[in-house]
Design an enzyme around this catalytic site. Structure first.
Site, PDB file in Angstrom:
ATOM      1  N   GLY B  46     -91.723 -43.188 -47.831  1.00  0.00           N
ATOM      2  CA  GLY B  46     -92.638 -43.446 -46.734  1.00  0.00           C
ATOM      3  C   GLY B  46     -91.790 -43.749 -45.509  1.00  0.00           C
ATOM      4  N   ARG B  88     -81.774 -39.123 -46.500  1.00  0.00           N
ATOM      5  CA  ARG B  88     -82.910 -38.201 -46.431  1.00  0.00           C
ATOM      6  C   ARG B  88     -83.026 -37.648 -45.014  1.00  0.00           C
ATOM      7  NH1 ARG B  88     -88.254 -39.618 -49.368  1.00  0.00           N
ATOM      8  NH2 ARG B  88     -88.310 -37.339 -49.387  1.00  0.00           N
ATOM      9  N   ASP B 236     -93.897 -38.244 -41.004  1.00  0.00           N
ATOM     10  CA  ASP B 236     -92.476 -38.530 -41.190  1.00  0.00           C
ATOM     11  C   ASP B 236     -91.688 -38.307 -39.913  1.00  0.00           C
ATOM     12  OD1 ASP B 236     -93.541 -37.794 -44.051  1.00  0.00           O
ATOM     13  OD2 ASP B 236     -91.759 -39.042 -44.291  1.00  0.00           O
ATOM     14  N   ASN B 246     -94.956 -33.981 -42.202  1.00  0.00           N
ATOM     15  CA  ASN B 246     -95.476 -34.950 -43.175  1.00  0.00           C
ATOM     16  C   ASN B 246     -95.380 -34.315 -44.555  1.00  0.00           C
ATOM     17  OD1 ASN B 246     -96.669 -37.546 -43.713  1.00  0.00           O
ATOM     18  ND2 ASN B 246     -98.590 -36.508 -44.161  1.00  0.00           N
TER      19      ASN B 246
END
Lengths: 347, 347
Positions: B46, B88, B236, B246
């Site tokens: 998240g 990430r 995101d 996202n």
């Protein structure tokens, strides 16, 4: 090559599709109730395969009827037919097969009970063999729609495992490949039952056809990336106006295809067309157990007691369907006209 | 109530989101490499929660640096920052948090190394607390968009588990419920990682908010049935033109919502907005391991060796977004104008 449904001396034999691709297990059913349960529990699934299994189940049930006089025999056969019809509500091929077996009996004149039993077995075998032949013809028509080098997205499994063999949507792919075209397939995994990952990916890999597995929510992304040239799916029932009932998620794929100007094809035999149903709104949609969503292979993947919806099918309205591929030819809008012509001869 | 990411004397503590909802396990990370692995392996996920975890990871790393002079300390902190940034690629909050921690250090003037270490911990804690406050403000703005009695579809988990607490998309739902509105939620299960079934369904059930779980391919069907009044998702990264990165599948949901004339809202803090990125085409999309698609909780669900695509995110173009809900207010098209205003004061 595996056999989806087979008539043997020992009974009706079906590959257990719930266990694929981990385990290849064939189950032998010795009475019609076993076959009915196999349909209900999805040992066998896919509209044409359900039709074949139901016909064989009726033949098996008939062969075990003890009644010696025709009237009692027919009454008993009626009871078995009703039992079979209660297994799954959406795929019309089930009702089509039961009706065809009953029509044979009604039209069989003055046969003895034993002769009738033989005829019913022959009819079930004929339905099985015809299904493969129909799929091959459908494949040859459908192949015309696929260019050399194209990538096809398919949803659920409309392959050899969904039919007596060869497949409807995957039959179109197989036919194009046999004609020497280079075809790639993207397979949606198709939650909750995972027909795409477990069955489509498996049978295409067995056939050495180039297949890439994606989750259901990736198809829009792949279309936007320009990776999909055509969508080909099967059908569980087609209404007189061309609305198509098929595995849940088909409607979303069809809408996404329309938004990306990708042709959306439905491959289905005429036994899937139900002229008695005017539009998709009248097709009954089966709601299955919530366990299919909350569990995967026996493992819980959602919180205990959560509410779930699990419709097994959805309706794709005719305006999203580029063409319907049948064994008699390719039908385009207006479907109400083309589908009716299927039953009076030529397309 | 559970804690997503927490700073404790023993280290950085995170609830292991891979094990929910079966097991509630908190993991304590005693060095920054552990936190980085936790982000990479999706113990925490998240966008806002990743930002908070990264900040705490840096503070933890800083507190363990042995260097006594400021120059050596800063060089070491730079190394740790670079390590953290490699975990990430898509969620911009990660880079935002790392940058904010580095800015604090650059602007800290003539502090001692020990004072600087304390300041970095304070800053990480501030990022954590601000995130909750930001979500509450976002919730109050977003709640205005939800009518009493409406049903919201959400995709993935943009809840308390995706943030320091309260949530972005689910914060909007929580806020509406706290104001006394009757709100129902449909949660897409969100394959392959199942954030919807494992996390969203779980945290809403814990909060006694009415939630129904569906598979990803059912959302179109539910929209067509008229069961969905609004879609609310998180993000995101949001590009300067309003394109939204996202969780994979968001793009499909947005297109389906558009086709059914259902408003599609994105709830995200300004830290998710990346004005350095012009359009969604320039946002890097993480491709994750094929195992996530072929296996579920360690069990194989696809044939051995099958090819797989597994993009973790997709881009929803700005034209499909009805409004972006931020902690500073609700932004509507033209987004390039509204998003820029976020950074110069008022909306």
């Amino acid at each position: 090559m595996f056999k989806t449904v087979e008539w043997k001396k020992t009974g009706v034999v079906m590959i257990d599709q719930r266990l694929l691709p981990d385990k290849v297990v064939y189950r032998t059913y010795k009475d019609y109730k076993g076959v009915a349960n196999g349909i209900k529990d999805m040992v066998v699934r896919g509209a044409p395969a359900i039709g074949v299994a139901a016909a064989m189940g009726l033949a098996l049930g008939a062969s075990r009827i003890k009644a010696k006089n025709l009237k009692a025999f027919k009454r008993e056969f009626q009871r078995i037919s009703n039992h079979m019809k209660k297994t799954r509500p959406t795929a019309v091929n089930l009702f089509w097969a039961v009706e065809r077996m009953n029509r044979l009996m009604d039209e069989s004149g003055d046969l003895t009970v034993e002769e009738l039993k033989d005829r019913l077995v022959e009819e079930a075998l004929r339905i099985h063999d015809e299904d493969i032949e129909i799929n091959r013809r459908m494949g040859r028509f459908g192949s015309r729609l696929l260019k050399h080098g194209s990538t096809v997205l398919t949803h659920c499994n409309a392959g050899a495992l969904a039919t007596a063999g060869y497949g409807t949507a995957l039959g179109v792919v197989r036919s194009a490949v046999e004609e020497g075209k280079k075809i790639k397939v993207f397979a949606d995994e198709t939650r909750p039952f995972l027909q795409g990952s477990r069955l489509t990916a498996w049978e295409l890999k067995e056939d050495k056809i180039d297949v890439t597995l994606i989750t259901d929510n990736m198809s829009g992304y792949m279309m936007k990336k320009g990776l999909i040239d055509a969508v080909v799916v099967g059908a569980d029932r087609i209404a007189a106006n061309g609305d198509v009932a098929n595995k849940i998620g088909t409607y979303s794929v069809a809408l996404l295809a329309k938004a990306h100007r990708i042709p959306f094809y439905v491959a289905a035999p005429t036994s899937t067309v139900d002229l008695n149903i005017k539009t998709g709104d009248d097709i009954p949609i089966e709601e299955r157990s919530s366990d299919e969503v909350t569990h995967l292979r026996g493992k819980r993947i959602a919180p205990r007691g959560v509410k779930v919806k699990n419709p097994a099918f959805d309706i794709t309205p005719a305006w999203l369907v580029t063409a319907i591929i049948t064994e008699k030819g390719i039908i385009r809008a207006p479907y109400s006209w083309g589908l009716k012509r299927l039953f009076v001869g030529k397309v």
